[in-house]
Design a protein around this motif. Structure first.
Motif, mmCIF file in Angstrom:
data_model
loop_
_atom_site.group_PDB
_atom_site.id
_atom_site.type_symbol
_atom_site.label_atom_id
_atom_site.label_comp_id
_atom_site.label_asym_id
_atom_site.label_seq_id
_atom_site.Cartn_x
_atom_site.Cartn_y
_atom_site.Cartn_z
ATOM 1 N N ASN A 209 5.393 8.806 -1.503
ATOM 2 C CA ASN A 209 5.632 7.801 -0.448
ATOM 3 C C ASN A 209 7.020 7.907 0.170
ATOM 4 O OD1 ASN A 209 7.249 6.851 -2.531
ATOM 5 N ND2 ASN A 209 5.971 5.058 -2.939
ATOM 6 N N ALA B 17 0.827 -1.212 0.000
ATOM 7 C CA ALA B 17 0.000 0.000 0.000
ATOM 8 C C ALA B 17 0.859 1.259 0.000
ATOM 9 C CB ALA B 17 -0.929 -0.005 1.217
ATOM 10 N N ILE C 247 2.699 1.618 -3.712
ATOM 11 C CA ILE C 247 1.843 2.095 -4.808
ATOM 12 C C ILE C 247 1.215 3.456 -4.497
ATOM 13 C CG2 ILE C 247 1.339 -0.267 -5.521
ATOM 14 C CD1 ILE C 247 -1.431 0.025 -4.238
ATOM 15 N N THR C 248 1.580 4.058 -3.349
ATOM 16 C CA THR C 248 1.077 5.379 -2.935
ATOM 17 C C THR C 248 -0.449 5.369 -2.900
ATOM 18 O OG1 THR C 248 2.979 6.275 -4.133
ATOM 19 C CG2 THR C 248 1.431 7.862 -3.269
ATOM 20 N N SER C 249 -0.984 4.505 -2.088
ATOM 21 C CA SER C 249 -2.424 4.329 -1.972
ATOM 22 C C SER C 249 -2.993 5.312 -0.940
ATOM 23 C CB SER C 249 -2.731 2.886 -1.566
ATOM 24 O OG SER C 249 -2.234 2.610 -0.270
ATOM 25 N N TRP C 250 -4.241 5.051 -0.514
ATOM 26 C CA TRP C 250 -4.922 5.877 0.471
ATOM 27 C C TRP C 250 -4.154 5.938 1.805
ATOM 28 C CZ3 TRP C 250 -6.116 3.541 5.030
ATOM 29 C CH2 TRP C 250 -6.109 2.143 5.051
#
Length: 331
Positions: free
Chosen positions: A151, A53, A56-59
């Protein structure tokens, strides 16, 4: 009048500790059961999900930035002094000294090195796994972030996962792992969970870690505690080797040969003697014994030179006789 020495409180404590068994039979060594293996696999999967997570620079990364911009240390500045002291419960040096002192006392009381060896193995695993992850992913902390919303991975940092949080989970969780009763294990598990949770939130409050760093630190510490039973055979062999070395050093200091553990006792048998020699010794001993029944010394008859066991001497005369005058020599 002889009086018994009055025991102090310290003497009574040591006298009570001396009655402790060498190997407590009620302490069970944890094993890798099916339930524990399932928990280990689920925790490992959660570890991978957090890393993915962030990559992938998610929430989760967006949440990290929102918390950082919120600046908790400014919103609740009145508790800043308390958080500065509380975060010490996650530092490697102070916590290791405190827990090692307690486990050292337990090792001395129970005559076993397992508590100290388990702590040493867990800290070694913590340094290897968390250290490798920190320098392998190279994430920068909130105070050194370069781009908003990124990130901050593989930029030469050492912040991911949180070492304070992982150390708090392992150091305080090892007390619950080594608990001797189920009730103590439940209480210590709750205390260690609250302590490590507070340490993780303290680092987020101070702005030294992202929230995802703390999540990964909790997971990394829990993985070490769940996988520690795999190293119990190694801990047992190390304990036996240390005790064997201690016995050899003691035997060398005393000048006696050391007997390895589990070796059969050595029986020393006398060398075979000649039958004629044994018979002669027994007859000589029988002849020299006074005939029974035994009487009082004043009623015994003196033994004459003929019946004496001593070798006759040329100049020795029986008692009560007058020796002849010696010839005088010279003029």
């Amino acid at each position: 009048m002889r009086t018994e020495p009055k025991l102090t409180r310290l003497d009574r404590v040591f006298a009570r500790l001396d009655r402790e068994p060498e190997r407590p039979a009620h302490i069970d060594v944890p094993k890798m059961s099916r339930h524990r293996i399932v928990l280990f696999a689920a925790t490992l999967a959660f570890y991978g999900a957090i890393v993915w997570a962030v990559v992938i620079t998610s929430w989760l990364v967006r949440l990290d930035w929102q918390v950082m911009f919120f600046r908790p240390y400014q919103q609740w500045s009145e508790i800043h002094w308390f958080v500065d002291y509380y975060v010490v419960l996650g530092q490697r040096g102070p916590t290791a000294v405190m827990v090692a002192a307690w486990l050292g006392w337990r090792s001395w009381r129970q005559h076993t090195l397992r508590p100290l060896l388990a702590l040493g193995v867990s800290l070694l695993l913590l340094n290897i796994t968390v250290g490798a992850a920190k320098y392998g992913m190279g994430r920068l902390g909130p105070h050194y972030a370069t781009s908003i919303g990124s990130n901050e991975m593989w930029l030469g940092g050492d912040i991911f996962p949180s070492g304070h949080t992982a150390n708090a989970v392992v150091t305080w969780g090892i007390l619950a792992y080594l608990a001797s009763t189920a009730r103590a294990q439940r209480w210590l598990s709750a205390v260690s969970a609250v302590t490590s949770l507070g340490v993780g939130m303290a680092t987020v409050y101070l702005g030294t870690h992202w929230l995802s760093d703390v999540l990964l630190g909790w997971t990394a510490g829990l993985l070490i505690l769940l996988g520690l039973p795999w190293f119990e055979p190694l801990i047992a062999r190390a304990e036996d080797a240390i005790f064997d070395l201690r016995d050899r050093l003691r035997a060398r200091r005393r000048g006696t040969p050391a007997v390895p553990a589990g070796a059969p006792p050595v029986v020393v048998t006398p060398l075979p003697a000649d039958r004629d020699d044994v018979a002669a010794r027994s007859s000589r001993a029988t002849a020299c014994l006074a005939p029974g029944p035994h009487t009082v010394r004043s009623e015994r008859v003196p033994i004459t030179p003929a019946g004496s066991c001593r070798t006759p001497h040329a100049e020795r005369h029986p008692r009560g006789s007058t020796p002849s005058a010696r010839p005088l020599t010279g003029g």
